[in-house]
Design a protein around this motif. Structure first.
Motif, PDB file in Angstrom:
ATOM      1  N   PRO A 161      43.367  35.357  30.655  1.00  0.00           N
ATOM      2  CA  PRO A 161      43.172  35.949  29.432  1.00  0.00           C
ATOM      3  C   PRO A 161      43.123  35.006  28.099  1.00  0.00           C
ATOM      4  CG  PRO A 161      45.446  35.857  30.232  1.00  0.00           C
ATOM      5  CD  PRO A 161      44.701  35.337  31.173  1.00  0.00           C
ATOM      6  N   SER A 162      42.147  35.529  27.050  1.00  0.00           N
ATOM      7  CA  SER A 162      41.917  34.492  26.009  1.00  0.00           C
ATOM      8  C   SER A 162      43.078  33.928  25.504  1.00  0.00           C
ATOM      9  CB  SER A 162      40.848  35.072  25.257  1.00  0.00           C
ATOM     10  OG  SER A 162      41.336  36.078  24.711  1.00  0.00           O
ATOM     11  N   ALA A 163      44.116  34.730  25.335  1.00  0.00           N
ATOM     12  CA  ALA A 163      45.326  34.384  24.568  1.00  0.00           C
ATOM     13  C   ALA A 163      45.892  33.109  25.211  1.00  0.00           C
ATOM     14  CB  ALA A 163      46.505  35.391  24.664  1.00  0.00           C
ATOM     15  N   ASP A 164      45.584  32.737  26.581  1.00  0.00           N
ATOM     16  CA  ASP A 164      46.020  31.388  27.133  1.00  0.00           C
ATOM     17  C   ASP A 164      45.248  30.059  26.438  1.00  0.00           C
ATOM     18  OD1 ASP A 164      47.718  32.825  28.926  1.00  0.00           O
ATOM     19  OD2 ASP A 164      46.236  32.266  30.745  1.00  0.00           O
ATOM     20  N   PHE A 165      44.298  30.495  25.795  1.00  0.00           N
ATOM     21  CA  PHE A 165      43.856  29.345  25.068  1.00  0.00           C
ATOM     22  C   PHE A 165      44.194  28.715  23.921  1.00  0.00           C
ATOM     23  CE2 PHE A 165      39.874  31.479  27.035  1.00  0.00           C
ATOM     24  CZ  PHE A 165      40.026  30.669  28.221  1.00  0.00           C
ATOM     25  N   PHE A 166      45.184  29.828  23.258  1.00  0.00           N
ATOM     26  CA  PHE A 166      46.011  29.104  22.016  1.00  0.00           C
ATOM     27  C   PHE A 166      47.341  29.718  21.656  1.00  0.00           C
ATOM     28  CE2 PHE A 166      44.931  33.038  20.625  1.00  0.00           C
ATOM     29  CZ  PHE A 166      45.503  33.474  19.360  1.00  0.00           C
ATOM     30  N   ALA A 167      47.406  31.019  22.324  1.00  0.00           N
ATOM     31  CA  ALA A 167      48.883  31.464  21.737  1.00  0.00           C
ATOM     32  C   ALA A 167      50.191  30.958  22.320  1.00  0.00           C
ATOM     33  CB  ALA A 167      48.903  32.924  22.204  1.00  0.00           C
TER      34      ALA A 167
END
Ligand code: SF4
Ligand code: SF4
Length: 496
Positions: A236-242
């Motif tokens: 999930p793209s949330a893994d890249f910054f959240a």
């Protein structure tokens, strides 16, 4: 803090008295015309919307036999009434699963059953009016499609599937939900839910490599678009910054590094989430899934592994082969797709990782089973692997673990309150209230076992809890990624 009443945490779950219509005002923002049209839906409510909706309902019951069976087989036994976290948290009787289903069923009966056509009052059938449509928009966006109710239904009726159908009908008449439909549009345009373009993604990954090296002294790579890598990681793209997601991503990278397996992320398929499922759209779910196939072929990988995301794993585990297969170009020795936890668990079982549990001694942990993983998928070769594997990985990484009460975990787990396309600020009241049962279970282990942190393997659960925990007096950083625990405990270089 909130312009609505925050439910009180009770020592034992209480089935609340009903309050008619208290959540009728809860509706997500409508999707704008351009986002509707991008997904092939009308931009606004069409003039002949009743006929379009009725035709669509007929198409869906014709296409999905399960939907027709669910609509025809409810005997109103009431076993599901107190099983939905949204009913328990909001007290609105239309959030009882059977009542939610009936919003759809009464229209279906009116137009698609003999009794409903000729004796509508006798069988509780009603015309599809604007008032009914408004109720649909409100209450089918108060279902996170978590399937808890179906576990307790003697007929296995799955309200999630009825909610998906209702949302598909609403999209077909031009009233789609902003959050889901805009996000799907972003994936088509840029590759991920966040709209993070390739240069920004490359930059982010470089920053994470520096962070890991600063922290450990080891040059762990987070490769992007690396042709010929063994593994494509779709996360999930949330893994890249959240937070705490990103700590999980660094954990996956360390595990790959330690296993000595080449891997890569893809800028084209930089999103594991598949919101096509939330809106019940097979076509959109398929289009999103095909990106994973195209990326795997383009990069020439041998395996596909999914990161920590609940509904993404449901789509991947249950539908990826049907939607985007066959995957006959991958290594047949591995399941298609594989979950990152299966991968890490296998390494732990084989003694290929050295884990220093004391690195997590500042935490006493519990584990939140994500509904999509618990009730709509599996992990590993054994029955119940989706419950066993995450717990075994956590226990291998820390010394202190306690489960929450039995009726709130495994296949009886409660949704975090933000799943199913509801993780949007315009539904904050619903999200906070829907989190009540999970918060009560958490309170129990906090008070009885001194639990300080709750681990999760779903991007939506992590984001939802980060936001909602403070409403109930818990710290927002008491939610952690499972691979964050692995990352903390992993001793790099010990097996080389
Ligand atoms: S699927 Fe989950 S959210 Fe929907 S009605 Fe059932 S229990 Fe409630
Ligand atoms: S448990 Fe099943 S059969 Fe009973 S009321 Fe609920 S949906 Fe209907």
């Amino acid at each position: 803090m909130a312009d609505f009443e925050i439910p009180q945490l009770n020592e034992y779950p209480i089935i609340p008295k009903i309050h008619e219509g208290v959540m009728a005002h809860s509706k997500p923002f409508l999707a704008k015309e351009e986002f509707q049209q991008q997904l092939g839906f009308p931009g606004e409510l069409v003039d002949n919307w009743q006929q379009v909706a009725i035709d669509k309902m007929g198409e869906l019951t014709g296409k999905y036999r399960s939907l027709a069976v669910f609509l025809d087989s409810c005997v109103k036994c009431g076993a599901c009434t107190d099983k939905c976290h949204y009913y328990l948290g909001t007290t609105d009787p239309k959030n009882m699963p059977v009542a939610r289903q009936d919003l759809y069923r009464k229209v279906y009966r009116r137009y698609y059953t003999f009794a409903g056509k000729y004796f509508p009052k006798l069988v509780g059938a009603t015309d599809l009016t604007r008032e009914v449509l408004d109720d649909w928009y409100s209450y089918f966006h108060q279902c996170s499609q978590c399937r808890r109710c179906s576990v307790f239904c003697p007929y296995g009726i799955d309200t999630a599937e009825i909610s998906m159908a209702a949302r598909e009908v609403m999209d077909a008449v031009g009233i789609g939900q902003k959050y889901c439909n805009e996000i799907i549009g972003k994936v088509y345009k840029i590759g991920n839910n966040l709209g993070l373009p390739e240069p920004a993604l490359a930059d982010t990954l470089e920053g994470l490599e520096e962070d890991i090296e600063d922290d450990t002294g080891v040059a762990v790579k987070l490769p992007l678009d690396q042709k010929g890598a063994e593994v494509l990681l779709v996360t999930p793209s949330a893994d890249f910054f959240a937070e705490p997601h990103v700590d999980g991503l660094m954990g996956y990278a360390k595990v790959f590094h330690e296993a000595g397996i080449s891997w890569t992320l893809s800028s084209y398929a930089s999103e594991a989430a598949n919101f096509g499922m939330f809106i019940g759209s097979y076509e959109n779910m398929r289009k999103l899934s095909l990106r994973v196939r195209e990326a795997a072929l383009d990069l020439g990988v041998k395996r596909i592994i999914f990161g920590e995301c609940g509904h993404a794993w449901r789509v991947a585990y249950s539908f990826l082969n049907t939607l985007a297969g066959p995957f006959d170009f991958l290594d047949p020795n591995y399941p298609v797709p594989q979950h990152i936890l299966e991968f890490t668990y296998d390494l732990i079982q084989r003694g290929a990782l050295t884990l220093d549990k004391s690195a997590n001694d500042d935490m006493v942990l519990t584990f939140h089973d994500s509904c999509n993983i618990a009730r709509a998928s599996r992990m590993g070769p054994m029955p119940g692997g989706q419950f066993i594997i995450p717990r075994e990985v956590i226990k291998a990484s820390c010394n202190h673990f306690h489960d929450m009460p039995q009726d709130t975990i495994h296949d009886a787990t409660y949704c975090c309150g933000g799943g199913g396309g509801l993780l949007t600020d315009d539904l904050m009241e619903l999200r906070v209230k829907g989190a009540l049962p999970r918060m009560e279970a958490l309170k129990y282990v906090v008070e009885n076992y001194g639990v300080t942190h709750m681990a999760a393997i779903c991007a939506i659960c992590k984001s939802q809890f980060t936001k909602v925990l403070p409403y109930y007096g818990f710290r927002m950083d008491s939610i952690v990624s499972v691979h964050q625990l692995v990352s903390n405990a992993l001793v790099l270089g010990s097996k080389q």
